[in-house]
Structure formats: structure tokens, C-alpha cells
Design a protein around this motif. Structure first.
Motif, mmCIF file in Angstrom:
data_model
loop_
_atom_site.group_PDB
_atom_site.id
_atom_site.type_symbol
_atom_site.label_atom_id
_atom_site.label_comp_id
_atom_site.label_asym_id
_atom_site.label_seq_id
_atom_site.Cartn_x
_atom_site.Cartn_y
_atom_site.Cartn_z
ATOM 1 N N THR A 1 0.845 -1.185 0.000
ATOM 2 C CA THR A 1 0.000 0.000 0.000
ATOM 3 C C THR A 1 0.882 1.237 0.000
ATOM 4 O O THR A 1 1.457 1.603 1.025
ATOM 5 N N PRO A 2 1.024 1.888 -1.172
ATOM 6 C CA PRO A 2 1.839 3.104 -1.202
ATOM 7 C C PRO A 2 1.144 4.226 -0.441
ATOM 8 O O PRO A 2 -0.085 4.316 -0.422
ATOM 9 N N MET A 3 1.958 5.047 0.217
ATOM 10 C CA MET A 3 1.409 6.204 0.928
ATOM 11 C C MET A 3 2.302 7.407 0.655
ATOM 12 O O MET A 3 3.524 7.281 0.541
ATOM 13 N N GLU A 4 1.671 8.549 0.525
ATOM 14 C CA GLU A 4 2.415 9.786 0.326
ATOM 15 C C GLU A 4 2.854 10.304 1.686
ATOM 16 O O GLU A 4 2.025 10.638 2.532
ATOM 17 N N ILE A 5 4.151 10.358 1.893
ATOM 18 C CA ILE A 5 4.698 10.854 3.155
ATOM 19 C C ILE A 5 4.698 12.374 3.158
ATOM 20 O O ILE A 5 4.405 13.013 4.154
ATOM 21 N N GLU A 6 5.024 12.914 2.017
ATOM 22 C CA GLU A 6 4.955 14.354 1.748
ATOM 23 C C GLU A 6 4.884 14.460 0.235
ATOM 24 O O GLU A 6 5.147 13.463 -0.463
ATOM 25 N N PRO A 7 4.545 15.606 -0.323
ATOM 26 C CA PRO A 7 4.480 15.690 -1.782
ATOM 27 C C PRO A 7 5.805 15.247 -2.417
ATOM 28 O O PRO A 7 6.876 15.712 -2.044
ATOM 29 N N GLY A 8 5.699 14.300 -3.355
ATOM 30 C CA GLY A 8 6.884 13.805 -4.046
ATOM 31 C C GLY A 8 7.670 12.751 -3.289
ATOM 32 O O GLY A 8 8.783 12.417 -3.684
ATOM 33 N N VAL A 9 7.090 12.197 -2.214
ATOM 34 C CA VAL A 9 7.789 11.182 -1.414
ATOM 35 C C VAL A 9 6.813 10.058 -1.082
ATOM 36 O O VAL A 9 5.787 10.288 -0.451
ATOM 37 N N VAL A 10 7.176 8.829 -1.501
ATOM 38 C CA VAL A 10 6.304 7.668 -1.330
ATOM 39 C C VAL A 10 6.977 6.630 -0.444
ATOM 40 O O VAL A 10 8.172 6.357 -0.585
ATOM 41 N N GLY A 11 6.193 6.073 0.470
ATOM 42 C CA GLY A 11 6.618 4.950 1.302
ATOM 43 C C GLY A 11 5.514 3.911 1.288
ATOM 44 O O GLY A 11 4.577 4.006 0.485
ATOM 45 N N PHE A 12 5.591 2.935 2.195
ATOM 46 C CA PHE A 12 4.594 1.867 2.217
ATOM 47 C C PHE A 12 4.052 1.670 3.626
ATOM 48 O O PHE A 12 4.818 1.627 4.590
ATOM 49 N N GLU A 13 2.735 1.522 3.725
ATOM 50 C CA GLU A 13 2.077 1.336 5.015
ATOM 51 C C GLU A 13 2.576 0.099 5.739
ATOM 52 O O GLU A 13 2.601 0.057 6.957
ATOM 53 N N GLU A 14 2.981 -0.934 5.002
ATOM 54 C CA GLU A 14 3.386 -2.201 5.601
ATOM 55 C C GLU A 14 4.803 -2.167 6.179
ATOM 56 O O GLU A 14 5.199 -3.091 6.892
ATOM 57 N N ALA A 15 5.569 -1.145 5.884
ATOM 58 C CA ALA A 15 6.962 -1.072 6.348
ATOM 59 C C ALA A 15 7.030 -0.930 7.865
ATOM 60 O O ALA A 15 6.123 -0.382 8.494
ATOM 61 N N ASP A 16 8.116 -1.419 8.438
ATOM 62 C CA ASP A 16 8.398 -1.217 9.865
ATOM 63 C C ASP A 16 9.144 0.093 10.085
ATOM 64 O O ASP A 16 8.956 0.756 11.099
ATOM 65 N N THR A 17 10.028 0.420 9.151
ATOM 66 C CA THR A 17 10.840 1.635 9.232
ATOM 67 C C THR A 17 10.940 2.231 7.836
ATOM 68 O O THR A 17 11.141 1.505 6.866
ATOM 69 N N ILE A 18 10.799 3.551 7.748
ATOM 70 C CA ILE A 18 10.962 4.260 6.479
ATOM 71 C C ILE A 18 11.941 5.402 6.706
ATOM 72 O O ILE A 18 11.743 6.234 7.604
ATOM 73 N N VAL A 19 12.980 5.438 5.894
ATOM 74 C CA VAL A 19 13.970 6.510 5.958
ATOM 75 C C VAL A 19 13.728 7.416 4.754
ATOM 76 O O VAL A 19 13.780 6.964 3.604
ATOM 77 N N VAL A 20 13.451 8.693 5.014
ATOM 78 C CA VAL A 20 13.228 9.682 3.964
ATOM 79 C C VAL A 20 14.531 10.441 3.765
ATOM 80 O O VAL A 20 15.089 10.992 4.721
ATOM 81 N N CYS A 21 15.022 10.444 2.532
ATOM 82 C CA CYS A 21 16.317 11.067 2.238
ATOM 83 C C CYS A 21 16.183 12.144 1.171
ATOM 84 O O CYS A 21 15.477 11.957 0.172
ATOM 85 N N ASN A 22 16.879 13.234 1.374
ATOM 86 C CA ASN A 22 17.019 14.293 0.397
ATOM 87 C C ASN A 22 18.308 14.015 -0.370
ATOM 88 O O ASN A 22 19.397 13.997 0.209
#
Length: 172
Positions: free
Chosen positions: A111-132
Motif C-alpha cells: 500500500t503506497p502512501m504519500e509521506i509528503e508531496p513527491g515522497v512515497v513509502g509503504f504502510e506495511e513497512a516497519d521503518t521508512i527513511v526519507v532522504c534528500n
């Protein structure tokens, strides 16, 4: 600044535990793109560290991978970590099938989820690292000090190294 995601809390990058296991044993998904146009791929190479006085994550993507196009295009990427025992089949699909040929969310049930505009993660993940994204460079085999590394590239498809400054770490 990124918004808080339901079911996740924000932790400090230095509170990420056992990066060697997370990357090398559990594997992870590298994702780049927007909520309407993204791709993801499984990776088992990368790391966390300090570079240029910044907390960073570095990843490697072969130019032949569909995700490479998205990572080149976008300013940010995510690295999502899962319970490998539960998501092994999902990680295998995302590592062996191309987003050019299949819809990876439909194929895997992610299940993709928008973390912020232009940034996608997944609801099923345990940990998500957002990188610039702050650096990218094609691996040059002429610079290998240990020539045995070239065995990893029998097809001549050398990775692009990306360094991303860690903007946010989300933990379930």
C-alpha cells in the motif's frame, strides 16, 4: 518538514538499530517518485553514516533498473524496511520484476502512501527513511583498489551511488 504518518512515529537517525542486519539480511525497498508516478526496487547494498557533517544513507542502483530513472528525476527517495520473514515474497517480486512490466503495488499487495508531496513509502513497512538526495555518481571500475570487486559486475552494468541526507526516520 514532513508530516507525521498514522501508525508511525518519528525517531532520530542515530536510533536506527543494527543497520548491517537491516540492509544486508532483511533487504529493503528503495522508492522514488510521486504518489501518481513512482517505482520501487529491492536492495541489499547501502549504508548509514556521516558525510559532510550530515547524517546520510547511501544506496546503489544500476542504470538498467526502472527505479534509476525515478531516482535521477526526483530530489528525494525513501528506503523502507520490512519484516523479511513476512514480506520475503514481496521483496523478491520487487527485486526481480520491473515496474516497466508490472504494477508492483497490485502484484505484491503493498500500500503506497504519500509521506509528503513527491515522497512515497509503504504502510506495511516497519521503518521508512526519507532522504534528500545530495550526491550521485556512477561507479567507475577504474577506481577499484581491490580488483576482485569487478566480479560483482560480470555484465558490465555498474551502479550509480546516491547519497541522501536523512530528513526523517519513521518507525512503527
Amino acid at each position: 518538514m514532513a508530516r507525521k504518518m498514522e501508525g508511525f512515529s518519528t525517531i532520530k537517525p542515530e536510533d536506527v538499530s543494527n543497520a548491517f542486519e537491516m540492509i544486508g539480511e532483511q533487504w529493503f525497498l528503495i522508492t522514488a517518485g510521486t504518489k501518481d508516478d513512482w517505482n520501487t526496487m529491492t536492495a541489499a547494498w547501502g549504508g548509514f553514516g556521516i558525510l559532510w557533517h550530515r547524517k546520510v544513507m547511501y544506496i546503489f542502483i544500476r542504470p538498467s533498473r526502472h527505479t534509476h530513472n525515478f531516482t535521477e528525476r526526483e530530489d528525494k527517495f525513501t528506503c523502507a524496511f520490512f519484516d523479511k520473514a513476512k514480506y520475503k515474497d514481496t521483496l523478491m517480486v520487487c527485486g526481480t520484476k520491473s515496474g516497466r512490466d508490472i504494477d508492483k503495488a497490485t502484484e505484491t499487495g503493498l500500500t503506497p502512501m504519500e509521506i509528503e508531496p513527491g515522497v512515497v513509502g509503504f504502510e506495511e513497512a516497519d521503518t521508512i527513511v526519507v532522504c534528500n538526495k545530495i550526491y550521485g555518481h556512477a561507479v567507475d571500475p577504474k577506481l577499484f583498489i581491490d580488483p576482485s570487486i569487478d566480479k560483482e559486475y560480470s555484465d558490465g552494468s555498474y551502479h550509480t551511488l546516491y547519497v541522501g541526507e536523512i530528513e526523517q526516520v519513521l518507525k512503527k
